[in-house]
Motif scaffolding. Structure first.
Motif, PDB file in Angstrom:
ATOM      1  N   SER A  20       0.777  -1.243   0.037  1.00  0.00           N
ATOM      2  CA  SER A  20       0.104   0.032  -0.080  1.00  0.00           C
ATOM      3  C   SER A  20       0.951   1.234  -0.069  1.00  0.00           C
ATOM      4  N   GLY A  21       1.835   1.280   0.666  1.00  0.00           N
ATOM      5  CA  GLY A  21       2.946   2.399   0.973  1.00  0.00           C
ATOM      6  C   GLY A  21       3.465   2.871  -0.547  1.00  0.00           C
ATOM      7  N   PRO A  22       4.150   1.863  -0.956  1.00  0.00           N
ATOM      8  CA  PRO A  22       4.710   2.346  -2.471  1.00  0.00           C
ATOM      9  C   PRO A  22       3.659   2.682  -3.406  1.00  0.00           C
ATOM     10  N   TYR A  32       7.190  12.778   5.265  1.00  0.00           N
ATOM     11  CA  TYR A  32       6.271  11.924   5.598  1.00  0.00           C
ATOM     12  C   TYR A  32       6.643  10.329   5.195  1.00  0.00           C
ATOM     13  N   VAL A  33       6.465   9.529   6.090  1.00  0.00           N
ATOM     14  CA  VAL A  33       6.573   8.118   5.849  1.00  0.00           C
ATOM     15  C   VAL A  33       5.232   7.761   5.524  1.00  0.00           C
ATOM     16  N   ASP A  61       1.706  10.567  19.360  1.00  0.00           N
ATOM     17  CA  ASP A  61       2.921  11.185  19.526  1.00  0.00           C
ATOM     18  C   ASP A  61       3.969  10.220  18.772  1.00  0.00           C
ATOM     19  N   PHE A  62       5.341  10.999  18.739  1.00  0.00           N
ATOM     20  CA  PHE A  62       6.375  10.100  18.065  1.00  0.00           C
ATOM     21  C   PHE A  62       6.737   9.077  19.096  1.00  0.00           C
ATOM     22  N   THR A  63       7.147   7.907  18.656  1.00  0.00           N
ATOM     23  CA  THR A  63       7.821   6.849  19.176  1.00  0.00           C
ATOM     24  C   THR A  63       8.818   6.287  18.415  1.00  0.00           C
ATOM     25  N   PRO A  64      10.137   5.970  18.963  1.00  0.00           N
ATOM     26  CA  PRO A  64      10.991   5.168  18.106  1.00  0.00           C
ATOM     27  C   PRO A  64      10.965   3.845  18.466  1.00  0.00           C
ATOM     28  N   ALA A  65      10.010   3.457  19.538  1.00  0.00           N
ATOM     29  CA  ALA A  65       9.783   1.857  20.007  1.00  0.00           C
ATOM     30  C   ALA A  65       9.150   1.065  18.825  1.00  0.00           C
ATOM     31  N   SER A  66       8.790  -0.161  19.282  1.00  0.00           N
ATOM     32  CA  SER A  66       8.285  -1.063  18.667  1.00  0.00           C
ATOM     33  C   SER A  66       7.306  -0.652  17.460  1.00  0.00           C
ATOM     34  N   PHE A  67       7.059  -1.147  16.396  1.00  0.00           N
ATOM     35  CA  PHE A  67       6.161  -0.849  15.328  1.00  0.00           C
ATOM     36  C   PHE A  67       6.624   0.412  14.607  1.00  0.00           C
ATOM     37  N   SER A  68       7.525   0.998  14.688  1.00  0.00           N
ATOM     38  CA  SER A  68       7.963   2.192  14.017  1.00  0.00           C
ATOM     39  C   SER A  68       8.787   1.605  12.877  1.00  0.00           C
ATOM     40  N   SER A  69       8.997   2.494  12.076  1.00  0.00           N
ATOM     41  CA  SER A  69       9.895   2.162  10.752  1.00  0.00           C
ATOM     42  C   SER A  69      10.598   3.344  10.490  1.00  0.00           C
ATOM     43  N   ASP A  70      10.726   3.745   9.270  1.00  0.00           N
ATOM     44  CA  ASP A  70      11.981   4.706   8.914  1.00  0.00           C
ATOM     45  C   ASP A  70      11.923   5.986   9.549  1.00  0.00           C
ATOM     46  N   GLU A  71      10.758   6.177  10.226  1.00  0.00           N
ATOM     47  CA  GLU A  71      10.785   7.597  10.737  1.00  0.00           C
ATOM     48  C   GLU A  71      11.856   7.538  11.905  1.00  0.00           C
ATOM     49  N   ARG A  72      12.396   6.378  12.551  1.00  0.00           N
ATOM     50  CA  ARG A  72      13.331   6.302  13.490  1.00  0.00           C
ATOM     51  C   ARG A  72      14.568   6.875  12.977  1.00  0.00           C
ATOM     52  N   GLN A  73      14.837   6.615  11.593  1.00  0.00           N
ATOM     53  CA  GLN A  73      16.280   7.245  11.199  1.00  0.00           C
ATOM     54  C   GLN A  73      15.955   8.493  10.700  1.00  0.00           C
ATOM     55  N   TYR A  74      15.001   8.998  10.472  1.00  0.00           N
ATOM     56  CA  TYR A  74      14.812  10.387   9.849  1.00  0.00           C
ATOM     57  C   TYR A  74      14.765  11.197  11.056  1.00  0.00           C
ATOM     58  N   CYS A  75      14.125  10.781  12.285  1.00  0.00           N
ATOM     59  CA  CYS A  75      14.015  11.304  13.224  1.00  0.00           C
ATOM     60  C   CYS A  75      15.227  11.082  14.589  1.00  0.00           C
ATOM     61  N   SER A  76      16.244  10.436  14.067  1.00  0.00           N
ATOM     62  CA  SER A  76      17.439  10.224  14.995  1.00  0.00           C
ATOM     63  C   SER A  76      17.961  11.585  15.270  1.00  0.00           C
ATOM     64  N   PHE A 100      19.864  14.110  13.100  1.00  0.00           N
ATOM     65  CA  PHE A 100      18.958  14.591  11.980  1.00  0.00           C
ATOM     66  C   PHE A 100      17.925  15.332  12.334  1.00  0.00           C
ATOM     67  N   ASP A 101      17.095  14.652  13.214  1.00  0.00           N
ATOM     68  CA  ASP A 101      15.790  15.195  13.630  1.00  0.00           C
ATOM     69  C   ASP A 101      14.938  15.958  12.603  1.00  0.00           C
ATOM     70  N   LEU A 102      14.812  15.113  11.614  1.00  0.00           N
ATOM     71  CA  LEU A 102      14.008  15.957  10.503  1.00  0.00           C
ATOM     72  C   LEU A 102      12.454  15.864  10.867  1.00  0.00           C
ATOM     73  N   PRO A 103      12.053  16.937  10.208  1.00  0.00           N
ATOM     74  CA  PRO A 103      10.494  17.021  10.706  1.00  0.00           C
ATOM     75  C   PRO A 103       9.525  15.898   9.758  1.00  0.00           C
ATOM     76  N   VAL A 104       9.598  14.687  10.177  1.00  0.00           N
ATOM     77  CA  VAL A 104       9.025  13.535   9.354  1.00  0.00           C
ATOM     78  C   VAL A 104       8.127  12.690   9.999  1.00  0.00           C
ATOM     79  N   GLY A 105       6.883  12.965   9.902  1.00  0.00           N
ATOM     80  CA  GLY A 105       5.773  11.936  10.467  1.00  0.00           C
ATOM     81  C   GLY A 105       5.384  10.921   9.734  1.00  0.00           C
ATOM     82  N   VAL A 106       4.422  10.133  10.207  1.00  0.00           N
ATOM     83  CA  VAL A 106       4.087   8.937   9.546  1.00  0.00           C
ATOM     84  C   VAL A 106       2.416   8.903   9.320  1.00  0.00           C
TER      85      VAL A 106
END
Lengths: 431, 431, 431
Positions: free
Chosen positions: A189-191, A240-241, A283-298, A301-307
């Motif tokens: 669905s995402g792609p 956005y992811v 709210d943002f979480t880098p925990a389980s069930f998160s995806s590439d936002e963990r990298q963008y929001c590391s 970088f702390d980029l303004p990326v939501g999902v």
């Protein structure tokens, strides 16, 4: 009622479904080839062994054949029957094992006895099969022949991007991943939504520049940030992811780590304004069930990326199983998601930060032809009120989203009034 | 029960009511003449044609006579019968028209068939009459003679101000408008309450300086800002537009654009403390039904100016009609409004920002004679508690309003304790 | 069920109870002598007459004997019977008075007829007795002989402190007072809980340095601030006044004046996390029923000092009377309070501010041995999630409390992961 867009999405879905995707390899390349029919993807091949931050790009995985021969000499768990039967990134193995020895290499879900689980072993060399728990329980005692003819070769990892330039060099990023084999919501669905969003935006004038990236999860976004991180840090207005967006379920937006961010404000404005779409925000979480936002929001970088998703990632029972299939998803829901994301882009594009050039007192609107003379009294008043709000808050510290939030006036009416005031010389978009 | 103040207000109301006010002209001047009996107004006459920001001061409007002669040769819609019959700023016209032709020049309210609407045409040259819808429907077919003997002459626009000096050059502004003919709540209540507020404050010692301005709406406040904007920007501690304050209805405060502001804090403190006055508070808006606060709060000035009224401006059905009359308003309510505004001034005057001169540990109150020895234990405790709060928060970053808000102690008790502590040498009001 | 700790506390309680404490004098010294068995107190003797800020250290109070002889020649209100019978800091007096003359020197509580009130007259020379209202009413007419053999001598005021050094010079302060005679909750509970807290902390490794002070209320903390104020201002990470902590009642935390403060955050984290302890939290106030926090939080110091108690100070009916006695308090409750304060110290000790050394993307946890391989899937996921949160927010602006608050992950799990990540070279605690 399937729209034309939904039918188009379905056609591409059916072509992408059978491919055996993984972090790397032929299935991923075929996936990007097919997506390239929808948007002009530029391929980036990152050589195996490349160091990206703390990680190393893995070798390419080659799958020639993989199956089990049971004591009755029947071929079972053949990867050609279902891509999920083979542990993703499975090491090669050939041998004959007793039923008991085999067990350590089998993966099933006792709680979901009809589902084949999706399992990977990217960074540890193991071999294995995945199967429904019902099938596992039916495996008779006796000797089993294992044929897993896979290979790891020095090759490359495939990423693709496409950029739709706008008047401004400020960018909006859409990022989605293409490493999941034969699952529908997570992740065709995402792609698909992202590719069709490109098609829609390409037909329109744009203020902002839009960047679309398709990559394997985690290691792919890390590699992409390795290449483009500094550029994104300088240029990204919002990102956005897009993932798990194929269910006929409420939209869900997960905020960027950084708050407030334009990404969050635009997404939340659209989801609250669009009262027809029930939506939840988390709210943002880098925990389980998160995806590439963990990298963008590391934190580096702390980029303004939501999902953007429909239901939260991982929070539907068919997640990461063979039950996440064509029956589960809705192509109409994906088409609707394309529409919602277009709405977000419309808001981002509209969101200038105007500055009133006559800030002392209010301008004499009638003199500048800005006082509406046609239409019902209520409509004329709405236009005047929007103009008053716009000019009052156009002090360089409020963008149109902020004016919309404070005034309750729709951002697109404000944008229309901003254009009129700018033409009349009352307003500039320059800082 | 009419108080003496209410009777005084009523007497002035009755003298001001018949005058034909507009943006400019003789009716405005007579209005200011009468108000000058209450406070020493300094007149400012701004010549017609003067450029003020984006606007031009209009010519003076002269009205000699205006009426309609109906087919039965009866004189109807005579401005001498009701000031509202003549479209305010109506261009001159003499001629004879059929009933049908006349219609485009008539203004009435089908939803309020007994009300004569208040209509103006300040910046577009038109002629017209206003009448109740019932009267309009009764106008027979036939020929009508129109006599509108008005004129536009180069003259000036009238503004007035009065300043009550205090110990400090910091100022509180009260602004109200005098351009509305023969309406009671909007707008004789504003000028009357403001003028009687002056009288009350003039009799008292004042820490702050108080400035009172009477002007035509919009173009008047623009002209005033043109003259005094820079001064106000440097000196204004708080300001209030006073309008629509004559109904026996809950007080309403509309916040200044800038938040927080001292104007808002003092107003909200008084309205919430005065539990006997139910009150509502609304956020700033420059949209419909706003008044001169739009100019004071335009982004170039952004002065801390809120609006005091009873009910929101425009939110009562008689607004801008002949039904906004003596029967609608309450002189007791206006007298009470004077009292509430005095309370606001009391709070503003009390609101020093004290600094504890013995900030290390608490002072030994008894040694300084600051420990009460008389009164009931509960009262003595209240005094000690107030003193403790005052000294604890007197760090130069809290004004008395902030201390009152944080402590729950009444600001006037805090002010009393501040005076005592200052006399004892424990406190200074200097920064 | 009395624990060993509760029994230990009770034993010390029974030894401290009979001593006649006041701001100064022998009873205070004996109290500090006994407490010295629990922790290595360093004595500070501040000479009478020493100027501390706005105050002067009073003379030592010497009590030889004090009683009343009634008309029947019976000795009543003897300070040897109950320490509260003598007005604390009573001036000496010898004489014979009629019942009526005596009355001005008697203190009782009509609303609590069985309670002897606790009264002091530190800064005004008076003599007097305190007694139950029932006993007062039973005093017959006739002549009374007053024997108050007290004295004021130049001596010193006694304060004590003990410091438990940690790795860091940053300090946590616990302050409690030792000037109340023969009352149990207010105030033997505070010194007892504080002393036993020392014993518990002394046995453990510590990151922070812990400072414990025992002093007379108000003048004692002022004198202590006079000596140590500058040091505390530079070093104090968090501080707590411990008082009225002996009831079997909910914990109460009173916030420091400064908000936010680490003192508040740690206290509130512990009280909300410890769901078994119902607890209330109140904002700072310097008004009635406050104690030494008024001095620590005076504007010149504004130290981050809150107050730990069970029920609010003064808000129990036996407060400052003879009914605040052994029957009222619970030694189990005091033992539990020691445990809660240990928990607060654990949180403070755990609360480093980590910085991710690999902030670009997420580190490859498995590579660093940070991916758990043992335990149930849910536990492993909790460990990974904690690690992800930690690394994501370890940007130097979040301490572990902030990460715990934002993530909902327990601070001690975060601290455990921080240690592991630091050992793996992924994290530093250096700024």
């Amino acid at each position: 009622m399937a729209t034309e867009l939904a039918s188009d999405i379905a056609r591409y879905f059916d072509r992408l479904w059978p491919l055996l995707r993984s972090l790397t390899g032929a299935g991923v390349r075929s996936t990007h080839d097919i997506l390239s029919e929808l948007l002009p993807l530029e391929r980036m091949e990152i050589p195996s062994g490349t160091q990206v931050f703390d990680w190393t790009v893995p070798q390419e995985w080659v799958v020639r054949e993989a199956y089990l021969v049971d004591p009755q000499r029947r071929r079972v768990l053949d990867v050609r029957t279902h891509n999920l039967h083979l542990l993703n990134y499975s090491a090669p193995f050939r041998g004959t094992l007793a039923r008991g020895e085999l067990d350590a290499h089998l993966h099933s879900l006792p709680d979901q006895p009809d589902a084949i689980p999706y399992r990977t072993s990217y960074y540890e060399r193991r071999w294995g099969f995945c199967l429904s728990h019902r099938d596992r329980q039916a495996l008779a005692e006796g000797m089993y022949e294992v044929v897993i003819d896979t290979d790891f070769i020095d090759g490359s990892m495939t990423l693709s991007e496409a950029v739709l330039p706008g008047e401004s060099a400020d960018e909006v990023l859409f990022s989605t991943y293409t490493c999941h084999p034969s699952m529908a919501n997570n992740e065709l669905s995402g792609p698909l939504v992202t590719a069709f969003l490109y098609k829609a935006l390409a037909r329109r004038p744009r203020r902002l520049t839009y960047r679309f990236v398709f990559l394997p999860e985690t290691i792919g976004s890390l590699a992409y940030l390795h290449l483009r991180g500094e550029h994104l840090r300088q240029r990204m207005a919002a990102g956005y992811v897009v993932t798990c967006i194929g269910l006929d379920a409420p939209f869900n937006y997960k905020r960027s780590r950084r708050v407030p961010s334009l990404a969050n404000r635009a997404a939340e404005y659209c989801l609250s304004a669009a009262s027809s779409h029930a939506a939840t925000v988390h709210d943002f979480t880098p925990a389980s069930f998160s995806s590439d936002e963990r990298q963008y929001c590391s934190p580096g970088f702390d980029l303004p990326v939501g999902v953007f998703s429909r239901t939260r990632v991982g929070e539907y029972p068919q997640y990461h199983t063979s039950l996440d299939n064509r029956e589960l998803v809705s192509f109409d829901a994906m088409a609707e998601a394309v529409g919602v994301l277009i709405g977000v882009c419309d808001v981002l594009d509209a969101n200038v930060a105007p500055r009133n050039l006559l800030p002392f007192g209010e301008p004499h609107l009638a003199k500048h032809g800005l006082y509406p003379t046609l239409g019902a009294s209520r409509e004329r008043r709405a236009v005047v009120d929007a103009t008053m709000w716009l000019l009052n808050l156009a002090d360089g510290t409020h963008d149109l989203l902020a004016i919309a939030e404070r005034s309750g006036v729709d951002i697109h009416l404000l944008a229309d009034r901003a254009r009129a005031c700018r033409e009349a010389g009352l307003l500039t978009y320059e800082p």
